[in-house]
Design an enzyme around this catalytic site. Sequence first.
Site, PDB file in Angstrom:
ATOM      1  N   GLY A 262      18.550  29.987 142.796  1.00 47.12           N
ATOM      2  CA  GLY A 262      19.827  30.965 142.880  1.00 47.12           C
ATOM      3  C   GLY A 262      20.620  30.123 144.353  1.00 47.12           C
ATOM      4  N   ASN A 266      19.474  28.453 154.997  1.00 44.57           N
ATOM      5  CA  ASN A 266      19.291  27.133 155.268  1.00 44.57           C
ATOM      6  C   ASN A 266      20.413  27.794 156.796  1.00 44.57           C
ATOM      7  OD1 ASN A 266      18.215  24.933 152.935  1.00 44.57           O
ATOM      8  ND2 ASN A 266      20.301  25.227 153.048  1.00 44.57           N
ATOM      9  N   GLU A 299      19.710  35.605 150.905  1.00 41.70           N
ATOM     10  CA  GLU A 299      19.993  34.573 151.210  1.00 41.70           C
ATOM     11  C   GLU A 299      20.205  35.188 153.367  1.00 41.70           C
ATOM     12  OE1 GLU A 299      18.392  32.325 150.262  1.00 41.70           O
ATOM     13  OE2 GLU A 299      18.947  33.372 148.045  1.00 41.70           O
TER      14      GLU A 299
HETATM   15  N1  TRP Z   1      14.346  30.383 149.113  1.00 36.73           N
HETATM   16  C1  TRP Z   1      15.195  30.322 148.037  1.00 36.73           C
HETATM   17  C2  TRP Z   1      15.422  31.436 148.234  1.00 36.73           C
HETATM   18  O1  TRP Z   1      15.049  32.737 149.044  1.00 36.73           O
HETATM   19  C3  TRP Z   1      14.279  29.699 147.058  1.00 36.73           C
HETATM   20  C4  TRP Z   1      14.864  28.516 146.355  1.00 36.73           C
HETATM   21  C5  TRP Z   1      15.698  27.411 146.782  1.00 36.73           C
HETATM   22  C6  TRP Z   1      14.298  27.416 145.933  1.00 36.73           C
HETATM   23  N2  TRP Z   1      16.046  26.758 146.090  1.00 36.73           N
HETATM   24  C7  TRP Z   1      14.685  26.071 145.941  1.00 36.73           C
HETATM   25  C8  TRP Z   1      12.881  27.072 145.771  1.00 36.73           C
HETATM   26  C9  TRP Z   1      14.429  25.320 145.687  1.00 36.73           C
HETATM   27  C10 TRP Z   1      12.231  25.572 145.697  1.00 36.73           C
HETATM   28  C11 TRP Z   1      13.070  24.737 145.668  1.00 36.73           C
HETATM   29  O2  TRP Z   1      16.122  32.287 147.060  1.00 36.73           O
HETATM   30 ZN    ZN Z   2      14.276  33.938 149.081  1.00 41.22          ZN
END
Ligand code: TRP
Ligand code: ZN
Length: 867
Positions: A262, A266, A299
């Site tokens: 989704g 970062n 995010e």
């Molecule tokens: N940290 C992201 C979130 O909270 C999750 C995520 C986005 C992710 N892209 C990814 C996890 C690619 C593994 C691989 O929604």
């Molecule tokens: Zn998340």
Amino acid sequence: MQQTVYLKDYQLPAYLVDTVYLDFSLQPSATGVVSSVRYRRNPAAAAGESLWLDGQDMELLSVALDGQELTTDDYSVSESGMRIENVPECFELTIATRINPEANKSLEGLYRSGGNYCTQCEAEGFRKITYYPDRPDVMAPFTVRMTADKAENPVLLSNGNPVAQGELDGGRHWAEWRDPFAKPGYLFALVAGDLQCVEDQFHTSDGRDITLRIYTEAHHIDHCAHAMASLKRAMRWDEQRFGLCYDLDLFMVVAVDDFNMGAMENKGLNIFNSRLVFASPETATDDDYIAIEAVIGHEYFHNWTGNRVTCRDWFQLSLKEGLTVFRDQEFTADLHSRAVKRIEDVRLLRSHQFAEDAGPMAHPIRPASYMEINNFYTVTVYEKGAEVVRLYHTLLGSDGFRRGMDLYFRRHDGQAVSTEDFLAAMRDANDIDLAQMQRWYDQAGTPKLVVRMAYDEQDATCTLHVSQSCPATPESSEKQPFLIPLTLGLLLPDGKAVPLQLAGEEVASGSSRTLLVREAEQEFVFTGVREQPLPSLLRGFSAPVELDYPYTATDDAFLMRHDEDSFNRWAAAQRLAMRTMQALLAGDTSSEVVLIDALHHVLTDAGLGAALKAEALLLPSEADIAEACSAADPGLIHQLREQLRVNIAAALRSEMEALYRQLSTVTGFSDEAMQARKLKNVCLSYLVRLGDKAACALVYAQFEQADNMTDQYAALAALADCDCPERELALAAFEAQWRHEANVMDKWFGVQAASSLPGTLEHVQSLMAHPCFDARNPNKVRALIGTFAMRNPSVFHAADGSGYAFVAEQVLLLDAFNPQVASRMVRALMNWKRIEPARSALMRAQLQRINDAELSPDVREIVSKSL
Ligand code: TRP
Ligand code: ZN
């Protein structure tokens, strides 16, 4: 063959990083990366250890230690990284590598999307960019410099704040960014390309002015206003509810079309799947609007729960994801209808997480081992993780929960921590024993809560016997009792609530209270109960458990009308519908009249809001019904459920038509208008089941006249499942209107892939040749193949096995270039043990066929655990 990684093997990093300097020379198929990293021996780790750097899929050009070029005698390189023996206590390592973003179709590391450069480093993608200790407990401030062709890439972005930029010969230019906050490699991001941005300002409650920017390709620049407004609402909400302010001067969101998930948090530079950014009333449904706001919030909220305080290792993933999902759920609940939000979250949990917990991939919210961490971004870690965070909130109250959060940040800002640290902060801030909470992190499986009531008329007492158990799961068969908050009320035959007086307590509490279930067996006695009551149990879904109470159909119909807890009114409706379906599967039609009568009340109840009516009218999905059977026959389930929908529509036709007409006058985008549209379109989905000319004409009229995507899409979806002349007209008109809007075309692919009409598989196969389809784009794959595999049980489970064979073939094709997407898709075959024997054997055969092929670790893990 991929190794299994165990939580118990965790070791502190031998070396810490003080600073990271990255220099990118961007070229589509040969990007140079020079990393200069200052390492220091970790004082908490043993002396004399070698330095391990993760790295893969790169061309190594040179390695220098404190300016001295190393030779291959000084280090060893393997498929997965580099080891350097005999390093000093403190040193700078400079490594030059070359990577190929253009050829990177895994969408992990540095890749190209729509001609622009972007990155995805969570969980372990940073190691595809440079050799580095790619683990979340190694945190450092990053400085990033990049050079690129200026005409093709006028915009150059990375984390933090821009420091400098300049022109170079040959049409190139450069920019430098610095992120002052120490972060792990997985939060690194870089974006370069031809992007436009919308800009806004946010004034924080601690008196700073933040610049907000959303970047996209020029033709979508007009579709970013909702995302920007959502961002500002999220920033304000986090200040008000949790006292958390943003910490950099700039916050950026970039929308890209090719993205595995989704969105990604970062630091200072969130990257989003464009489907979760762009919205206009013509192109996005009301549900899309809510989802965009929720993910923008999610995010953004990670800035504190994930970035400022991050995870020690990937076993702790739920520390940031469960907590951040809980926060985004509360954000939506505070801004819209809390009751509706709860129902939707619980529906998702019960359909998907309960199934995961009952299958071969069952794992605790903090797994004890994994083969491929990408496989653990699951509904268990996210949604059940959020439920466990909600348990603290229920146990401690919102002030107690806030005290726990405050202490968590005070203790751990800038650290990489574990779920135990979160539990300890909640415990210490409230001076309460929470030791039993740990079991929610260590034990998988959905606990079953069996409640039985005994009423004593003589003593006017009502006794609840509560027992809990938890089925065996791959990681353990002996389960310790969980701490389960059980919120309940007691209803008298006139619908009034009993004031709850627990034996041995001095004063009665209100008509709803939360009991703490801690033991395998427990009893609670209520006094002063003058008449035999009906218990309303697990109000608000106070714990992620499966409730077992011998409610009759009449009990459920009664609760649907009288329960003061709106969640439980919905739960009773679901239970009644599920019971009716199970009776129908057993050839018994008797409870159908009770259900139809109860739904009649729902439709005409003046005291019930439109959204809650809509939720109550939605039957459990075919997958939910299959999950409740021991050897499910998906064909029969489909047939009986469709017949039930026809019977409901026929019985309630005039009420539904009246409601439909009344709600058709609604316009605008207030919560009220959105809820009215939801109910109207649920009525529409029933009316179309009647399949007569008048009904199809009504749906087609809505399709043609709609001035918003909610109504247009609802009509299209209804027609896509109906064998009438309007079906082709609507599909063709929709395609002609939207063929240049990729995200809207996903809806068009989706409704066709979900159709239960004959010939759907062949149609899906032919749509793969449509000019808008692209197997390299995860949104397209999910819309067409994913919908077919996950949201069309009757066709996917065709008795001849053709659906299974098709999905297996697609998994193998996808796995060659995008393992993350393939590994999501293969899960459609995973629960073969729960299907009737003939189909079960066909599913297993396809899993075996996949297993015999050369596979990514991602797909290998799922398939081997399933077999
Ligand atoms: N940290 C992201 C979130 O909270 C999750 C995520 C986005 C992710 N892209 C990814 C996890 C690619 C593994 C691989 O929604
Ligand atoms: Zn998340």
